[in-house]
Design a protein around this motif. Structure first.
Motif, PDB file in Angstrom:
ATOM      1  N   LEU A  40       0.813  -1.218   0.000  1.00  0.00           N
ATOM      2  CA  LEU A  40       0.000   0.000   0.000  1.00  0.00           C
ATOM      3  C   LEU A  40       0.844   1.266   0.000  1.00  0.00           C
ATOM      4  O   LEU A  40       0.511   2.238  -0.677  1.00  0.00           O
ATOM      5  CB  LEU A  40      -0.942  -0.011   1.201  1.00  0.00           C
ATOM      6  N   THR A  41       1.927   1.281   0.768  1.00  0.00           N
ATOM      7  CA  THR A  41       2.762   2.486   0.788  1.00  0.00           C
ATOM      8  C   THR A  41       3.455   2.690  -0.563  1.00  0.00           C
ATOM      9  O   THR A  41       3.593   3.825  -1.022  1.00  0.00           O
ATOM     10  CB  THR A  41       3.806   2.403   1.915  1.00  0.00           C
TER      11      THR A  41
ATOM     12  N   TYR B  95       1.679   6.393  -7.231  1.00  0.00           N
ATOM     13  CA  TYR B  95       0.586   7.181  -7.801  1.00  0.00           C
ATOM     14  C   TYR B  95       0.878   8.674  -7.658  1.00  0.00           C
ATOM     15  O   TYR B  95       0.586   9.461  -8.559  1.00  0.00           O
ATOM     16  CB  TYR B  95      -0.738   6.824  -7.128  1.00  0.00           C
ATOM     17  N   GLU B  96       1.463   9.062  -6.523  1.00  0.00           N
ATOM     18  CA  GLU B  96       1.850  10.470  -6.362  1.00  0.00           C
ATOM     19  C   GLU B  96       2.921  10.843  -7.384  1.00  0.00           C
ATOM     20  O   GLU B  96       2.873  11.912  -8.001  1.00  0.00           O
ATOM     21  CB  GLU B  96       2.339  10.724  -4.940  1.00  0.00           C
ATOM     22  N   ARG B  97       3.873   9.945  -7.560  1.00  0.00           N
ATOM     23  CA  ARG B  97       4.954  10.191  -8.524  1.00  0.00           C
ATOM     24  C   ARG B  97       4.382  10.342  -9.942  1.00  0.00           C
ATOM     25  O   ARG B  97       4.793  11.221 -10.707  1.00  0.00           O
ATOM     26  CB  ARG B  97       5.930   9.008  -8.456  1.00  0.00           C
ATOM     27  N   LEU B  98       3.409   9.492 -10.271  1.00  0.00           N
ATOM     28  CA  LEU B  98       2.854   9.473 -11.623  1.00  0.00           C
ATOM     29  C   LEU B  98       1.907  10.643 -11.877  1.00  0.00           C
ATOM     30  O   LEU B  98       2.027  11.352 -12.880  1.00  0.00           O
ATOM     31  CB  LEU B  98       2.132   8.145 -11.856  1.00  0.00           C
ATOM     32  N   PHE B  99       0.954  10.867 -10.956  1.00  0.00           N
ATOM     33  CA  PHE B  99      -0.119  11.823 -11.226  1.00  0.00           C
ATOM     34  C   PHE B  99       0.152  13.233 -10.692  1.00  0.00           C
ATOM     35  O   PHE B  99      -0.434  14.193 -11.182  1.00  0.00           O
ATOM     36  CB  PHE B  99      -1.431  11.298 -10.645  1.00  0.00           C
ATOM     37  N   VAL B 100       0.990  13.348  -9.657  1.00  0.00           N
ATOM     38  CA  VAL B 100       1.281  14.666  -9.098  1.00  0.00           C
ATOM     39  C   VAL B 100       2.598  15.210  -9.660  1.00  0.00           C
ATOM     40  O   VAL B 100       2.665  16.345 -10.156  1.00  0.00           O
ATOM     41  CB  VAL B 100       1.323  14.627  -7.555  1.00  0.00           C
ATOM     42  N   GLU B 101       3.643  14.373  -9.595  1.00  0.00           N
ATOM     43  CA  GLU B 101       4.956  14.826 -10.064  1.00  0.00           C
ATOM     44  C   GLU B 101       5.146  14.581 -11.560  1.00  0.00           C
ATOM     45  O   GLU B 101       6.138  15.036 -12.135  1.00  0.00           O
ATOM     46  CB  GLU B 101       6.057  14.110  -9.274  1.00  0.00           C
ATOM     47  N   THR B 102       4.205  13.851 -12.162  1.00  0.00           N
ATOM     48  CA  THR B 102       4.248  13.477 -13.590  1.00  0.00           C
ATOM     49  C   THR B 102       5.583  12.854 -13.994  1.00  0.00           C
ATOM     50  O   THR B 102       6.174  13.162 -15.028  1.00  0.00           O
ATOM     51  CB  THR B 102       3.936  14.693 -14.509  1.00  0.00           C
ATOM     52  N   LYS B 103       6.059  11.970 -13.125  1.00  0.00           N
ATOM     53  CA  LYS B 103       7.273  11.211 -13.402  1.00  0.00           C
ATOM     54  C   LYS B 103       6.910   9.766 -13.707  1.00  0.00           C
ATOM     55  O   LYS B 103       5.839   9.277 -13.348  1.00  0.00           O
ATOM     56  CB  LYS B 103       8.215  11.255 -12.195  1.00  0.00           C
TER      57      LYS B 103
ATOM     58  N   GLU C  84       1.441  -6.110   7.587  1.00  0.00           N
ATOM     59  CA  GLU C  84       0.679  -5.035   6.960  1.00  0.00           C
ATOM     60  C   GLU C  84       1.394  -3.711   7.187  1.00  0.00           C
ATOM     61  O   GLU C  84       1.897  -3.450   8.287  1.00  0.00           O
ATOM     62  CB  GLU C  84      -0.721  -4.957   7.560  1.00  0.00           C
ATOM     63  N   ALA C  85       1.433  -2.884   6.149  1.00  0.00           N
ATOM     64  CA  ALA C  85       2.004  -1.539   6.247  1.00  0.00           C
ATOM     65  C   ALA C  85       1.034  -0.575   5.560  1.00  0.00           C
ATOM     66  O   ALA C  85       1.261  -0.160   4.418  1.00  0.00           O
ATOM     67  CB  ALA C  85       3.386  -1.481   5.609  1.00  0.00           C
ATOM     68  N   PRO C  86      -0.051  -0.191   6.241  1.00  0.00           N
ATOM     69  CA  PRO C  86      -1.115   0.581   5.599  1.00  0.00           C
ATOM     70  C   PRO C  86      -1.081   2.076   5.888  1.00  0.00           C
ATOM     71  O   PRO C  86      -2.068   2.763   5.620  1.00  0.00           O
ATOM     72  CB  PRO C  86      -2.365  -0.042   6.223  1.00  0.00           C
ATOM     73  N   LEU C  87       0.015   2.594   6.446  1.00  0.00           N
ATOM     74  CA  LEU C  87      -0.015   3.968   6.943  1.00  0.00           C
ATOM     75  C   LEU C  87       0.350   4.987   5.869  1.00  0.00           C
ATOM     76  O   LEU C  87       1.068   5.951   6.113  1.00  0.00           O
ATOM     77  CB  LEU C  87       0.912   4.103   8.156  1.00  0.00           C
ATOM     78  N   SER C  88      -0.164   4.788   4.684  1.00  0.00           N
ATOM     79  CA  SER C  88       0.010   5.759   3.601  1.00  0.00           C
ATOM     80  C   SER C  88      -1.120   6.779   3.659  1.00  0.00           C
ATOM     81  O   SER C  88      -2.180   6.535   4.253  1.00  0.00           O
ATOM     82  CB  SER C  88      -0.003   5.055   2.249  1.00  0.00           C
TER      83      SER C  88
END
Length: 397
Positions: A107-108, A114-122, A186-190
């Protein structure tokens, strides 16, 4: 068919990177909740695992390809294998299984990419898929410790780890393997995951208080709880003197509502676990409850226990989520570890922060203070969204 024993335990939990610290926190009713770093200023709290020595020099050959949920699993598995005295070459690798529970996968990593792709457009990172895939935690434990037997992840939301332990025990009991590394991570703290949980309006701003009149919701946590299961004859041949056996497993589905559980489904899983163990309800001395800290869960779980245990006094029951928070797919692993420790040490952990017990429940929820008591047999329950129910029964040897 062979008896299945617990030969090793390992944890990575909020406020605890080893089993002894984990147990000290549980028995003291001590939690490690803090404002969620991923949601600054929101008021949301969570249980985060602080990195320390348990994460040093982990046998992960390509760290950049590893999501945090897999790191937690490898750290906990190393502890469990160390206690079990299992080192490379001590068991045929083809006879060692890895069966882990995980609710959400990487999840993290998904959030980051997704942030890299849609926000930073990388472009996404080249290892995005292997970080995010649901089976990655089991794969990394297999790679880290050279286990070449059956290797897979069980995904059943908050019952994932308990289902995984039950399935792993079946592999050992049936003679398909000699050893199984099992539990959950589990590592869900995103940011995205916590915002999604917050949208359900069931997250506490003050702490997790199962069975308490003033409870106000659950606290989402990360973590890993791992057990090494082994054929009893195999363990004794290696010179071990196991104290606890995984005696029974029961599971089933409500086939009803996607979020609202039923007491009938919970009760069926508990009865199936007792039947598998060959024990009666009266022989259960302690129950580690699912106990999320929501009123709906508390009421339904107690009704289910009443259906199984009858009209008399229910067994002493605590929810260790008051101390650990709800680690989702890892919760059943942490709680199975807690139950084994309670049996080994003759000490039932309390329900932390239970200052105002809900008398409507009519249950001995072991408020605040650990209780010294013999525990010859115990039950650990996990009940998940989707009506997915799982119970374990453990017994002293």
């Amino acid at each position: 068919m062979s008896a299945v024993v617990v030969s090793g335990l390992g944890v990575a939990a909020p406020g605890a990177l080893d089993v002894e610290t984990f147990w000290a926190n549980l028995t003291a009713g001590r939690s490690a909740f803090a404002p969620a770093r991923a949601l600054p200023g929101s008021g949301v709290i969570c249980g985060e695992v602080e990195e320390g020595e348990a994460f040093a020099d982990l046998p992960i050959p390509v760290p950049a390809a590893c999501d945090r949920n897999a790191v937690l699993a490898v750290a906990a598995a190393r502890q469990a294998l160390t206690e079990a005295g299992l080192v490379p070459g001590s068991v045929a690798p083809e006879r060692v299984a890895v069966v882990l529970g995980n609710g959400g996968g990487g999840l993290t990593s998904l959030d980051t990419q997704y942030e890299r792709l849609f926000v930073e457009t990388k472009r996404p990172h080249p290892f995005s898929i292997v970080r995010a895939m649901g089976s990655s935690s089991a794969s990394w434990v297999s790679i880290a410790f050279g286990a070449r037997g059956p290797c897979f992840v069980v995904a059943s939301a908050c019952a994932s780890a308990t289902h995984a332990i039950g399935v792993a025990a079946g592999l050992v009991r049936g003679g398909l393997v000699d050893v199984a590394i099992t539990g959950g991570t589990e590592a869900p703290l995103s940011r995205g995951t916590l915002m999604a949980w917050n949208a359900m309006k069931i997250m506490s701003r003050t702490g997790c208080r199962p069975f308490s009149r003033d409870r106000d919701g659950l606290v989402v946590s990360e973590g890993a709880g791992v057990l090494v299961l082994e054929r009893e004859a195999h363990a004794r041949a290696r010179g071990l003197r196991p104290e606890v056996a995984l005696a029974g497993f029961g599971s089933g589905a409500d086939a009803g509502d996607i979020v609202a559980p039923t007491a009938e489904g919970m009760a069926r899983a508990m009865r199936a676990a007792l039947e598998d163990a060959g024990l009666s309800p009266a022989e259960i001395a302690y129950v580690n409850a699912h106990g999320t800290g929501t009123r709906a869960n508390d009421l339904t779980e107690v009704r289910a226990m009443r259906a199984v245990f009858g009209a008399g006094a229910l067994p002493p029951t605590s929810s260790t989520k008051g101390a650990t928070g709800h680690a989702l797919g890892a919760a059943g692993g942490l709680e199975a570890v807690a139950t084994v420790l309670a049996m080994r040490r003759g000490l039932a952990p309390p329900t932390a922060h239970l200052n105002d017990p809900d008398t409507e429940l009519d249950i001995d929820a072991i408020p605040l203070t650990a209780r010294a008591m013999p525990i010859p047999a115990a039950m650990s329950n996990s009940f998940a969204f989707g009506g997915l129910n799982a119970s374990l029964v453990l017994r002293r040897i």
